[in-house]
Design a protein around this motif. Structure first.
Motif, PDB file in Angstrom:
ATOM      1  N   ASP A 154      -9.499  -5.851  -5.132  1.00  0.00           N
ATOM      2  CA  ASP A 154      -7.449  -6.188  -4.870  1.00  0.00           C
ATOM      3  C   ASP A 154      -6.233  -6.016  -4.966  1.00  0.00           C
ATOM      4  O   ASP A 154      -4.805  -6.472  -4.925  1.00  0.00           O
ATOM      5  N   ALA A 155      -6.645  -5.150  -6.328  1.00  0.00           N
ATOM      6  CA  ALA A 155      -5.235  -5.455  -6.705  1.00  0.00           C
ATOM      7  C   ALA A 155      -4.471  -3.897  -6.614  1.00  0.00           C
ATOM      8  O   ALA A 155      -4.409  -3.177  -7.277  1.00  0.00           O
ATOM      9  N   PHE A 156      -4.077  -4.052  -5.252  1.00  0.00           N
ATOM     10  CA  PHE A 156      -3.797  -2.768  -4.303  1.00  0.00           C
ATOM     11  C   PHE A 156      -1.740  -2.568  -5.135  1.00  0.00           C
ATOM     12  O   PHE A 156      -1.951  -0.978  -5.643  1.00  0.00           O
ATOM     13  N   ALA A 157      -1.557  -3.424  -6.431  1.00  0.00           N
ATOM     14  CA  ALA A 157      -0.052  -3.007  -7.275  1.00  0.00           C
ATOM     15  C   ALA A 157      -0.545  -1.947  -8.245  1.00  0.00           C
ATOM     16  O   ALA A 157      -0.306  -1.099  -8.939  1.00  0.00           O
ATOM     17  N   THR A 158      -2.152  -2.248  -8.623  1.00  0.00           N
ATOM     18  CA  THR A 158      -2.620  -1.010  -9.237  1.00  0.00           C
ATOM     19  C   THR A 158      -3.106   0.282  -9.191  1.00  0.00           C
ATOM     20  O   THR A 158      -4.300   0.464 -10.261  1.00  0.00           O
ATOM     21  N   ALA A 159      -3.838   0.098  -7.694  1.00  0.00           N
ATOM     22  CA  ALA A 159      -5.208   0.843  -7.176  1.00  0.00           C
ATOM     23  C   ALA A 159      -4.860   2.156  -8.100  1.00  0.00           C
ATOM     24  O   ALA A 159      -5.076   3.141  -7.820  1.00  0.00           O
ATOM     25  N   HIS A 160      -2.843   2.466  -8.143  1.00  0.00           N
ATOM     26  CA  HIS A 160      -2.611   4.009  -7.789  1.00  0.00           C
ATOM     27  C   HIS A 160      -3.295   4.570  -9.774  1.00  0.00           C
ATOM     28  O   HIS A 160      -2.111   5.737  -9.793  1.00  0.00           O
ATOM     29  N   ARG A 161      -3.565   3.280 -11.000  1.00  0.00           N
ATOM     30  CA  ARG A 161      -3.791   4.073 -11.983  1.00  0.00           C
ATOM     31  C   ARG A 161      -5.618   4.368 -11.860  1.00  0.00           C
ATOM     32  O   ARG A 161      -6.505   3.369 -11.447  1.00  0.00           O
ATOM     33  N   SER A 162      -6.312   4.749 -12.483  1.00  0.00           N
ATOM     34  CA  SER A 162      -6.987   5.428 -12.452  1.00  0.00           C
ATOM     35  C   SER A 162      -7.876   4.758 -13.979  1.00  0.00           C
ATOM     36  O   SER A 162      -8.322   5.198 -15.128  1.00  0.00           O
ATOM     37  N   GLN A 163      -7.455   3.085 -14.304  1.00  0.00           N
ATOM     38  CA  GLN A 163      -8.395   2.573 -15.148  1.00  0.00           C
ATOM     39  C   GLN A 163      -9.679   1.687 -15.350  1.00  0.00           C
ATOM     40  O   GLN A 163      -9.934   1.824 -14.079  1.00  0.00           O
ATOM     41  N   PRO A 164     -10.600   1.666 -15.992  1.00  0.00           N
ATOM     42  CA  PRO A 164     -11.493   1.087 -15.744  1.00  0.00           C
ATOM     43  C   PRO A 164     -12.332  -0.282 -14.722  1.00  0.00           C
ATOM     44  O   PRO A 164     -13.014  -0.252 -14.080  1.00  0.00           O
ATOM     45  N   SER A 165     -10.896  -1.409 -14.892  1.00  0.00           N
ATOM     46  CA  SER A 165     -11.088  -2.516 -14.168  1.00  0.00           C
ATOM     47  C   SER A 165     -10.731  -2.073 -13.043  1.00  0.00           C
ATOM     48  O   SER A 165     -10.890  -2.718 -12.055  1.00  0.00           O
ATOM     49  N   VAL A 166     -10.237  -0.953 -12.956  1.00  0.00           N
ATOM     50  CA  VAL A 166      -9.901  -1.206 -11.404  1.00  0.00           C
ATOM     51  C   VAL A 166     -10.060   0.468 -10.330  1.00  0.00           C
ATOM     52  O   VAL A 166     -10.952   0.457  -9.051  1.00  0.00           O
ATOM     53  N   ALA A 167     -10.837   1.487 -11.062  1.00  0.00           N
ATOM     54  CA  ALA A 167     -11.576   2.691 -10.490  1.00  0.00           C
ATOM     55  C   ALA A 167     -13.353   2.921 -10.888  1.00  0.00           C
ATOM     56  O   ALA A 167     -13.674   3.699 -10.563  1.00  0.00           O
ATOM     57  N   GLY A 168     -13.369   2.161 -11.938  1.00  0.00           N
ATOM     58  CA  GLY A 168     -14.758   2.232 -12.872  1.00  0.00           C
ATOM     59  C   GLY A 168     -15.734   1.720 -12.039  1.00  0.00           C
ATOM     60  O   GLY A 168     -16.747   1.916 -12.236  1.00  0.00           O
ATOM     61  N   PHE A 169     -15.675  -0.571 -12.006  1.00  0.00           N
ATOM     62  CA  PHE A 169     -16.549  -0.232 -11.848  1.00  0.00           C
ATOM     63  C   PHE A 169     -17.098  -0.456  -9.565  1.00  0.00           C
ATOM     64  O   PHE A 169     -18.648   0.105  -9.502  1.00  0.00           O
ATOM     65  N   PRO A 170     -16.682   0.074  -9.611  1.00  0.00           N
ATOM     66  CA  PRO A 170     -16.607   0.693  -7.160  1.00  0.00           C
ATOM     67  C   PRO A 170     -17.963   1.515  -7.534  1.00  0.00           C
ATOM     68  O   PRO A 170     -18.507   2.132  -6.511  1.00  0.00           O
ATOM     69  N   TYR A 171     -18.105   2.208  -9.063  1.00  0.00           N
ATOM     70  CA  TYR A 171     -19.321   3.258  -9.050  1.00  0.00           C
ATOM     71  C   TYR A 171     -20.545   3.702  -9.215  1.00  0.00           C
ATOM     72  O   TYR A 171     -21.708   3.807  -9.247  1.00  0.00           O
ATOM     73  N   VAL A 172     -20.365   1.362  -9.321  1.00  0.00           N
ATOM     74  CA  VAL A 172     -21.723   0.964  -9.722  1.00  0.00           C
ATOM     75  C   VAL A 172     -22.145  -0.465  -9.439  1.00  0.00           C
ATOM     76  O   VAL A 172     -23.280  -0.489  -9.753  1.00  0.00           O
ATOM     77  N   LEU A 173     -21.348  -0.696  -8.799  1.00  0.00           N
ATOM     78  CA  LEU A 173     -20.834  -2.179  -7.736  1.00  0.00           C
ATOM     79  C   LEU A 173     -20.654  -2.244  -6.332  1.00  0.00           C
ATOM     80  O   LEU A 173     -20.309  -1.618  -5.574  1.00  0.00           O
ATOM     81  N   PRO A 174     -22.094  -2.579  -5.310  1.00  0.00           N
ATOM     82  CA  PRO A 174     -21.256  -2.760  -4.035  1.00  0.00           C
ATOM     83  C   PRO A 174     -19.630  -3.316  -4.098  1.00  0.00           C
ATOM     84  O   PRO A 174     -19.948  -4.152  -4.684  1.00  0.00           O
ATOM     85  N   SER A 175     -18.820  -3.005  -3.315  1.00  0.00           N
ATOM     86  CA  SER A 175     -17.668  -2.857  -3.757  1.00  0.00           C
ATOM     87  C   SER A 175     -17.137  -2.645  -2.229  1.00  0.00           C
ATOM     88  O   SER A 175     -16.962  -1.753  -1.224  1.00  0.00           O
ATOM     89  N   VAL A 176     -15.674  -3.939  -1.691  1.00  0.00           N
ATOM     90  CA  VAL A 176     -15.267  -4.023  -0.698  1.00  0.00           C
ATOM     91  C   VAL A 176     -13.316  -3.871  -1.061  1.00  0.00           C
ATOM     92  O   VAL A 176     -13.247  -5.045  -2.640  1.00  0.00           O
ATOM     93  N   ALA A 177     -12.984  -4.436  -0.789  1.00  0.00           N
ATOM     94  CA  ALA A 177     -10.949  -4.367  -0.252  1.00  0.00           C
ATOM     95  C   ALA A 177     -11.038  -5.962  -0.603  1.00  0.00           C
ATOM     96  O   ALA A 177     -12.010  -6.571   0.550  1.00  0.00           O
ATOM     97  N   GLY A 178     -10.325  -7.212  -1.199  1.00  0.00           N
ATOM     98  CA  GLY A 178     -10.225  -8.117  -1.096  1.00  0.00           C
ATOM     99  C   GLY A 178      -8.917  -7.863   0.414  1.00  0.00           C
ATOM    100  O   GLY A 178      -8.533  -6.923   0.636  1.00  0.00           O
TER     101      GLY A 178
END
Length: 409
Positions: A154-178
């Motif tokens: 749900d963190a759109f404001a940081t979605a342009h940053r390739s950081q673990p909490s933003v772009a890491g978890f979706p590769y190992v967990l089912p993930s959707v947009a808040g």
């Protein structure tokens, strides 16, 4: 939800009852002397958290506050307390992120419980940016992912940053947009394909703007204000008088970056400024002359030039402010430009906390003309410039891998 040729799952795609849900939100808020000054982002993300709570999820909230070393870098206990009345339930807080105490409480949650972890940027590896292959190997992802069933981005404001909490978890967990992420993507999609666009970019986050500017100048006319304008004015060769040291403090790399941008295209800078003289008096002075004070707002001739650009646009994207708006004497430029945009008939997108706050100084009837107000500033510009949004791409990958195949309720 389809967005720019990819499909991103939303909260409507999953049944959250009894699921262990890690929700990455962006409740990074202005702070002074250790106290929250504005709660608008907390209020926005509370809708996502409340929906998860009412859906019977075991909700764990992950967020950040400030940057390491900054005056606003702090713990998230205040944020957790601020969430309680908005979510409608007690919100637990743990002064930990991946340690034994955090994991113990996560594993003890019951359906409907809400827990806020401490500032994720307390972990050094959260402050790096890397490719997904590296992100999934970070301790943050490896430690926390096994304790969850679903990730909500749900963190759109940081979605342009390739950081673990933003772009890491979706590769190992089912993930959707808040809900905030979903709203942002739908709202911003309304201006991405408009041919006649203009951008007003102000504020003080110059390093981020310089990075995105080479792409922006190819998407429309760019007008500048605030410290962004002073940086590009310096890159053009203007002498800024007492503001010279302010711009030089940004570092050679930023100024050289601005010069490289100007080699590729034009950026509009002020032709006059409202300056504050050493004796505290305020006056308008032309750019390029020997300024007798620090420029703190754009002048009336600049407003008129920018208004001509705005009037010729079908969409206006407004990020940041034109001056030091904390002082009422230097709000006129920002208000005049916002009013020009809102009277132009163009679709007006306002992004970032300061620009959004400035709308409160605009005539109430005009505010209804705002097409969309974004919680983000930098991320909005990245998206408008056509640059990659790692947080969004990660959600699309997760939808394709975990959800589209029908493996999750």
């Amino acid at each position: 939800m389809r967005f720019r040729g990819i499909i991103v799952g939303t909260m409507d795609d999953l049944n959250f009852w009894g699921k262990r849900v890690l929700a990455r939100v962006d409740i990074n808020s202005p702070m002074k002397d250790g106290r929250l000054l504005d709660r608008s982002r907390i209020e926005a993300h509370a809708k996502t958290i409340r929906e998860l709570h009412e859906s019977g999820a075991k909700v764990v909230v992950m967020a950040h506050q400030g940057r390491p070393g900054g005056d606003d870098f702090d713990h998230l206990e205040q944020h957790a307390r601020a969430l309680e009345p908005l979510v409608g339930t007690s919100v637990k807080f743990v002064k930990d992120v991946t340690g034994p105490e955090a994991l113990r409480i996560i594993d003890s949650l019951e359906p409907g419980d809400v827990l806020v972890l401490d500032n994720v940027r307390l972990l050094a590896e959260e402050n790096i940016q890397a490719e997904p292959e590296r992100l999934v190997k970070t301790l943050l992802v490896r430690e926390l992912a096994p304790h969850f069933d679903v990730y909500v981005g749900d963190a759109f404001a940081t979605a342009h940053r390739s950081q673990p909490s933003v772009a890491g978890f979706p590769y190992v967990l089912p993930s959707v947009a808040g809900r905030v992420m979903e709203s942002e993507l739908r709202g911003l999609s309304k201006v991405l394909d408009v041919s006649s666009r203009s951008f007003f970019i102000g504020g003080s986050k110059v390093d981020d703007v310089v990075k995105v500017m080479p792409n922006l100048i190819g998407k429309g006319t760019v007008m500048t204000g605030g410290l962004v304008a002073l940086t590009f004015a310096k890159a053009y060769g203007q002498y800024l008088g007492p503001a010279e040291d302010i711009v030089k403090s940004l570092g050679v790399e930023v100024i050289e970056g601005a010069r490289r941008v100007l080699e590729k295209g034009k950026v509009m800078v002020p032709v006059d400024y409202v300056v504050e003289r050493p004796d505290g008096e305020v006056e308008v002075q032309e750019a390029g002359q020997e300024l007798s004070g620090v420029p703190k707002d754009v002048g009336p001739t600049t407003v008129a030039a920018y208004r001509d650009v705005i009037d010729a646009s079908d969409a206006v994207i407004f990020k940041g402010t034109a001056g030091v708006v904390e002082d009422p004497r230097f709000r006129r430029g920002t208000v005049a430009l916002l009013e020009a945009a809102l009277k132009s008939g163009a679709f007006v997108l306002v992004g970032g906390g300061h620009a959004s706050a400035a709308l409160s100084w605009v005539e109430e009837g005009l505010r209804k003309a705002v097409g969309y107000t974004s919680t983000a500033g930098g991320a909005m510009l990245y998206l408008a410039a056509g640059l990659k949004m790692p947080g969004v791409e990660a959600l699309a990958y997760s939808y394709s891998k975990f959800i589209a195949r029908g493996g999750w309720p």
